[in-house]
Scaffold this motif. Structure first.
Motif, mmCIF file in Angstrom:
data_model
loop_
_atom_site.group_PDB
_atom_site.id
_atom_site.type_symbol
_atom_site.label_atom_id
_atom_site.label_comp_id
_atom_site.label_asym_id
_atom_site.label_seq_id
_atom_site.Cartn_x
_atom_site.Cartn_y
_atom_site.Cartn_z
ATOM 1 N N ASP A 187 -5.253 18.161 12.549
ATOM 2 C CA ASP A 187 -5.393 17.212 13.654
ATOM 3 C C ASP A 187 -6.888 17.006 13.898
ATOM 4 O OD1 ASP A 187 -5.330 15.658 15.913
ATOM 5 O OD2 ASP A 187 -4.094 17.032 17.101
ATOM 6 N N PRO A 188 -7.436 15.897 13.407
ATOM 7 C CA PRO A 188 -6.737 14.749 12.842
ATOM 8 C C PRO A 188 -6.173 15.010 11.447
ATOM 9 C CG PRO A 188 -9.125 14.423 12.742
ATOM 10 C CD PRO A 188 -8.900 15.667 13.540
ATOM 11 N N LEU A 189 -5.082 14.315 11.147
ATOM 12 C CA LEU A 189 -4.416 14.391 9.850
ATOM 13 C C LEU A 189 -4.694 13.092 9.105
ATOM 14 C CD1 LEU A 189 -2.472 15.766 7.870
ATOM 15 C CD2 LEU A 189 -0.582 14.741 9.152
ATOM 16 N N PHE A 190 -5.526 13.190 8.065
ATOM 17 C CA PHE A 190 -6.018 11.991 7.381
ATOM 18 C C PHE A 190 -5.131 11.578 6.209
ATOM 19 C CE2 PHE A 190 -9.801 12.588 9.804
ATOM 20 C CZ PHE A 190 -10.465 11.365 9.783
ATOM 21 N N PHE A 191 -5.008 10.249 6.062
ATOM 22 C CA PHE A 191 -4.314 9.648 4.925
ATOM 23 C C PHE A 191 -5.253 8.659 4.236
ATOM 24 C CE2 PHE A 191 -0.921 11.064 7.629
ATOM 25 C CZ PHE A 191 0.111 11.424 6.783
ATOM 26 N N THR A 192 -5.195 8.660 2.920
ATOM 27 C CA THR A 192 -5.886 7.656 2.120
ATOM 28 C C THR A 192 -4.937 6.497 1.869
ATOM 29 O OG1 THR A 192 -7.229 9.340 1.024
ATOM 30 C CG2 THR A 192 -7.047 7.207 -0.076
ATOM 31 N N ILE A 193 -5.475 5.289 1.918
ATOM 32 C CA ILE A 193 -4.686 4.082 1.672
ATOM 33 C C ILE A 193 -4.916 3.629 0.234
ATOM 34 C CG2 ILE A 193 -4.232 1.717 2.414
ATOM 35 C CD1 ILE A 193 -5.644 2.644 5.118
ATOM 36 N N ILE A 194 -3.859 3.585 -0.550
ATOM 37 C CA ILE A 194 -3.925 3.180 -1.949
ATOM 38 C C ILE A 194 -3.362 1.768 -2.086
ATOM 39 C CG2 ILE A 194 -3.272 3.725 -4.326
ATOM 40 C CD1 ILE A 194 -4.941 5.919 -2.996
ATOM 41 N N ASP A 195 -4.151 0.854 -2.625
ATOM 42 C CA ASP A 195 -3.643 -0.483 -2.936
ATOM 43 C C ASP A 195 -2.732 -0.367 -4.159
ATOM 44 O OD1 ASP A 195 -3.778 -3.523 -2.850
ATOM 45 O OD2 ASP A 195 -4.534 -3.119 -4.878
ATOM 46 N N VAL A 254 -12.268 -4.897 1.161
ATOM 47 C CA VAL A 254 -11.272 -5.506 0.293
ATOM 48 C C VAL A 254 -9.885 -5.525 0.927
ATOM 49 C CG1 VAL A 254 -10.668 -3.380 -0.949
ATOM 50 C CG2 VAL A 254 -10.457 -5.593 -2.099
ATOM 51 N N MET A 255 -9.615 -4.611 1.870
ATOM 52 C CA MET A 255 -8.276 -4.575 2.477
ATOM 53 C C MET A 255 -8.237 -5.153 3.878
ATOM 54 S SD MET A 255 -7.358 -0.652 3.664
ATOM 55 C CE MET A 255 -5.825 -1.253 4.349
ATOM 56 N N GLN A 256 -9.377 -5.508 4.431
ATOM 57 C CA GLN A 256 -9.403 -6.047 5.787
ATOM 58 C C GLN A 256 -8.743 -7.427 5.831
ATOM 59 O OE1 GLN A 256 -13.482 -5.950 7.169
ATOM 60 N NE2 GLN A 256 -13.666 -3.755 6.851
ATOM 61 N N ARG A 257 -7.965 -7.659 6.875
ATOM 62 C CA ARG A 257 -7.281 -8.938 7.100
ATOM 63 C C ARG A 257 -6.348 -9.288 5.939
ATOM 64 N NH1 ARG A 257 -9.364 -11.710 11.351
ATOM 65 N NH2 ARG A 257 -8.511 -13.672 10.569
ATOM 66 N N THR A 258 -5.686 -8.278 5.404
ATOM 67 C CA THR A 258 -4.702 -8.471 4.338
ATOM 68 C C THR A 258 -3.352 -7.952 4.819
ATOM 69 O OG1 THR A 258 -5.033 -6.294 3.318
ATOM 70 C CG2 THR A 258 -6.494 -8.097 2.587
ATOM 71 N N PRO A 259 -2.248 -8.369 4.164
ATOM 72 C CA PRO A 259 -0.961 -7.780 4.509
ATOM 73 C C PRO A 259 -0.954 -6.261 4.380
ATOM 74 C CG PRO A 259 -0.627 -9.765 3.222
ATOM 75 C CD PRO A 259 -2.104 -9.494 3.205
ATOM 76 N N GLY A 260 -1.738 -5.751 3.425
ATOM 77 C CA GLY A 260 -1.794 -4.305 3.236
ATOM 78 C C GLY A 260 -2.351 -3.564 4.430
ATOM 79 N N VAL A 279 0.829 -1.198 0.000
ATOM 80 C CA VAL A 279 0.000 0.000 0.000
ATOM 81 C C VAL A 279 0.867 1.253 0.000
ATOM 82 C CG1 VAL A 279 -1.917 -1.140 1.194
ATOM 83 C CG2 VAL A 279 -0.175 0.080 2.532
ATOM 84 N N GLN A 280 0.245 2.335 -0.422
ATOM 85 C CA GLN A 280 0.854 3.659 -0.348
ATOM 86 C C GLN A 280 -0.115 4.576 0.368
ATOM 87 O OE1 GLN A 280 3.320 5.446 -3.566
ATOM 88 N NE2 GLN A 280 1.596 6.857 -3.813
ATOM 89 N N LEU A 281 0.393 5.366 1.307
ATOM 90 C CA LEU A 281 -0.433 6.324 2.033
ATOM 91 C C LEU A 281 -0.241 7.695 1.413
ATOM 92 C CD1 LEU A 281 0.271 5.266 5.739
ATOM 93 C CD2 LEU A 281 -1.228 4.192 4.043
#
Length: 230
Positions: A82-90, A122-128, A28-30
């Motif tokens: 704050d909060p500082l949000f990041f999107t998770i890219i597969d 789709v990303m739950q319980r994955t290495p990502g 993943v990339q944040l």
């Protein structure tokens, strides 16, 4: 658990606040949250027909059945420090699959929290999903030098509590009647990793994410907990 009091003076200097930066792993990339770039994918991942129906159960907002309400919420969050949000890219699909944030950012004390966790099914319980937490944790603890990394959740949220313990956070107890969320009482479970614990956790994350820790079917060979205990 026994705690030792230590009142000795600290050799401590305040640290920097995290920046809006890109953090890249193998899975993943944040990226800093950007509604224009990430909104369509996040809508599908978090509200679409294949999303997790339990995702919003313990969050203080959502679900968002109307797209405009969802976009308004994202727009407010993308400009927040704050909060500082990041999107998770597969990385494999180049699609946004979730988001989370730093919050309670306190550079003078070296304390920071990971929260607002909304991972698409789709990303739950994955290495990502593990790597995403690792990237934020490592940036805070290793790159910026924070002393304390926090994780908090509703004490009834068994899934989040299991995740915290799996990731190496230590259960510090329950704050009773801590908040009122969606008209209901919330007792809050507090977890943390402190700087003296971080090297062992960091090494376990690195070894767990190594390709040698996965078999030909992509299943882990050693758990994070087992690697921390070695």
């Amino acid at each position: 658990m026994k705690y030792q009091l230590n009142n000795n003076p600290l050799e401590w200097q305040p640290v920097a606040a995290p920046e809006r930066t890109v953090l890249t792993g193998k899975f993943v990339q944040l990226e800093p949250l950007d509604t224009r770039r990430h909104g369509d994918d996040l809508w599908q991942a978090l509200q679409g027909p294949d999303s997790d129906p339990k995702l919003w159960e313990y969050l203080p907002y959502g679900p968002f059945p109307v797209r405009k309400e969802f976009n308004d919420w994202l727009n407010a969050k993308q400009d927040s420090a704050d909060p500082l949000f990041f999107t998770i890219i597969d990385i494999a699909s180049q699609r946004a699959v979730g988001l989370f944030s730093y919050l309670r950012i306190t550079p003078k004390d070296g304390a920071i929290e990971i929260g607002h966790v909304a991972f698409g099914r789709v990303m739950q319980r994955t290495p990502g999903s593990t790597e995403a937490i690792w990237l934020l944790a490592n940036y805070a603890m290793s790159a910026l030098g924070y002393r304390r990394l926090e994780w908090k959740c509703n004490a009834q949220n068994a899934r989040s509590m299991r995740a915290a313990e799996r990731l190496g956070f230590v259960n510090e107890g329950i704050f009773r009647q801590h908040m009122v969320i969606k008209g209901r009482n919330r007792d809050t479970a507090w977890f943390s990793i402190v700087d003296s614990e971080w090297p062992r956790c960091r090494e376990a994350f690195i070894r767990w994410l190594d390709e040698a820790n996965f078999d030909s079917n992509g299943q882990q060979i050693n758990s994070l907990q087992a690697l921390r205990n070695q």
